[in-house]
Design a protein around this motif. Structure first.
Motif, mmCIF file in Angstrom:
data_model
loop_
_atom_site.group_PDB
_atom_site.id
_atom_site.type_symbol
_atom_site.label_atom_id
_atom_site.label_comp_id
_atom_site.label_asym_id
_atom_site.label_seq_id
_atom_site.Cartn_x
_atom_site.Cartn_y
_atom_site.Cartn_z
ATOM 1 N N PRO A 89 36.559 22.223 45.966
ATOM 2 C CA PRO A 89 37.130 21.216 45.066
ATOM 3 C C PRO A 89 38.175 21.816 44.136
ATOM 4 N N ILE A 90 39.217 21.058 43.851
ATOM 5 C CA ILE A 90 40.310 21.543 43.011
ATOM 6 C C ILE A 90 39.817 21.909 41.626
ATOM 7 N N ASP A 91 38.843 21.149 41.104
ATOM 8 C CA ASP A 91 38.313 21.440 39.766
ATOM 9 C C ASP A 91 37.595 22.786 39.714
ATOM 10 N N ILE A 92 37.115 23.245 40.860
ATOM 11 C CA ILE A 92 36.478 24.565 40.920
ATOM 12 C C ILE A 92 37.513 25.634 41.248
ATOM 13 N N LEU A 93 38.533 25.270 42.038
ATOM 14 C CA LEU A 93 39.579 26.215 42.424
ATOM 15 C C LEU A 93 40.372 26.700 41.211
ATOM 16 N N LYS A 94 40.664 25.796 40.278
ATOM 17 C CA LYS A 94 41.499 26.153 39.131
ATOM 18 C C LYS A 94 40.922 27.289 38.283
ATOM 19 N N PRO A 95 39.634 27.250 37.908
ATOM 20 C CA PRO A 95 39.102 28.372 37.120
ATOM 21 C C PRO A 95 39.073 29.692 37.893
ATOM 22 N N LEU A 96 39.133 29.623 39.238
ATOM 23 C CA LEU A 96 39.057 30.822 40.072
ATOM 24 C C LEU A 96 40.424 31.341 40.490
ATOM 25 N N LYS A 97 41.498 30.716 40.002
ATOM 26 C CA LYS A 97 42.836 31.024 40.519
ATOM 27 C C LYS A 97 43.217 32.489 40.361
ATOM 28 N N SER A 98 42.837 33.122 39.255
ATOM 29 C CA SER A 98 43.213 34.523 39.052
ATOM 30 C C SER A 98 42.449 35.460 39.977
ATOM 31 N N VAL A 99 41.302 35.016 40.467
ATOM 32 C CA VAL A 99 40.489 35.831 41.373
ATOM 33 C C VAL A 99 40.946 35.664 42.810
ATOM 34 N N ILE A 100 41.311 34.451 43.172
ATOM 35 C CA ILE A 100 41.612 34.127 44.563
ATOM 36 C C ILE A 100 43.091 34.258 44.911
ATOM 37 N N SER A 101 43.961 34.375 43.929
ATOM 38 C CA SER A 101 45.402 34.371 44.186
ATOM 39 C C SER A 101 45.868 35.577 45.006
ATOM 40 N N LYS A 102 45.267 36.750 44.781
ATOM 41 C CA LYS A 102 45.688 37.947 45.524
ATOM 42 C C LYS A 102 45.355 37.842 47.015
ATOM 43 N N PRO A 103 44.115 37.481 47.403
ATOM 44 C CA PRO A 103 43.842 37.277 48.832
ATOM 45 C C PRO A 103 44.742 36.203 49.449
ATOM 46 N N LEU A 104 45.014 35.139 48.695
ATOM 47 C CA LEU A 104 45.884 34.082 49.202
ATOM 48 C C LEU A 104 47.319 34.592 49.368
ATOM 49 N N GLU A 105 47.773 35.442 48.460
ATOM 50 C CA GLU A 105 49.108 36.022 48.568
ATOM 51 C C GLU A 105 49.253 36.783 49.888
ATOM 52 N N ILE A 106 48.260 37.583 50.229
ATOM 53 C CA ILE A 106 48.281 38.348 51.485
ATOM 54 C C ILE A 106 48.270 37.405 52.682
ATOM 55 N N LEU A 107 47.416 36.394 52.624
ATOM 56 C CA LEU A 107 47.296 35.437 53.729
ATOM 57 C C LEU A 107 48.585 34.654 53.939
ATOM 58 N N PHE A 108 49.161 34.129 52.860
ATOM 59 C CA PHE A 108 50.361 33.299 52.969
ATOM 60 C C PHE A 108 51.578 34.119 53.403
#
Length: 265
Positions: free
Chosen positions: A114-133
């Motif tokens: 859910p987006i409401d859960i994704l937002k508080p986790l953005k600083s944790v998940i952004s690096k793996p997403l950067e590599i993936l994208f």
């Protein structure tokens, strides 16, 4: 402090989760009448199969009815672009900004959170997403799971038992939405910088809207009246326009305007 008052109450815990993700209970569809044989049924599996068959084939059926023209699509295009579209790598900062801009409470598809859960986790998940994208950009591939969607039939008008009175809404992964936005930002920048947009295209452009299209029509009508000419308007609504797009023509058109090959850093 009462943060742990409900820790042993499962019902209240789930109630809290639903409030966070704006959970809305789904409602079952009414009887569906098939277009082929006029049979009515209410079995959920039959309803799902009927919708799937209709949505999957309606585009091809309409496509086959489009008359073949002798003029090549390339004859409608302007001079080709000598430059090629460049996809710059993304960063954690860009990804976090896009996550912040997402609307809370929006429904998401499979392989999502859910987006409401994704937002508080953005600083944790952004690096793996950067590599993936960035890997997706450099290889020209999209993860298979990103292409899977939950299809929701949305009623338009007319009889609720007729399949053709519904339109499909695709709920894709929220991570696919992020990847799409990254690509959109780069593609729009390229199209604007290369002056590829037609100057009378008012949709899907920043600082443009349907109001501009209306003003343009009114201006032409007023000029015609002042010059004692006759104005005539022809308004078209294409049925299933997205589903009937010829992909071969689309790819050739993209190549013509410089969107070709795999991105190179």
């Amino acid at each position: 402090m009462q943060y742990y008052d409900n820790i042993s109450d499962g019902k209240k815990i789930w109630k809290g989760f639903k409030q966070i993700i704006h959970f809305k209970p789904t409602t079952s569809l009414s009887l569906i009448k098939t277009v082929d044989n006029n049979k009515e049924f209410s079995d959920p599996k039959h309803i799902s199969d009927a919708f799937n068959n209709y949505f999957a084939n309606v585009g091809n059926k309409l496509k086959n009815e489009i008359p073949i023209v002798n003029k090549r699509p390339q004859e409608y295009l302007r001079l080709p672009q000598s430059n090629s579209f460049f996809i710059s790598p993304t960063t954690t900062t860009e990804i976090e900004n896009i996550i912040t801009s997402l609307k809370s409470g929006k429904a998401v598809g499979p392989f999502s959170i859910p987006i409401d859960i994704l937002k508080p986790l953005k600083s944790v998940i952004s690096k793996p997403l950067e590599i993936l994208f960035n890997t997706s950009f450099s290889t020209g591939t999209v993860p298979t799971d990103f292409k899977l969607a939950n299809i929701i039939p949305v009623y338009k008008e007319g009889s609720r038992t007729c399949l053709s009175n519904y339109r499909p809404i695709s709920l894709l992964s929220v991570f696919n939405k992020l990847l799409e936005r990254l690509m959109y930002n780069r593609l729009i920048k390229y199209l604007v910088h290369s002056n590829i947009f037609y100057n009378k295209q008012f949709g899907f452009r920043t600082r443009h809207s349907t109001d501009h299209a209306i003003l343009c029509i009114i201006d032409k009508m007023q000029r015609a009246i002042e010059n004692r000419n006759i104005s005539c308007g022809i308004f078209l609504d294409f049925s299933k326009a997205f589903d009937t797009v010829n992909h071969n023509i689309l790819i050739k058109k993209l190549e013509h305007y410089g969107i070709r090959g795999i991105a190179k850093e």
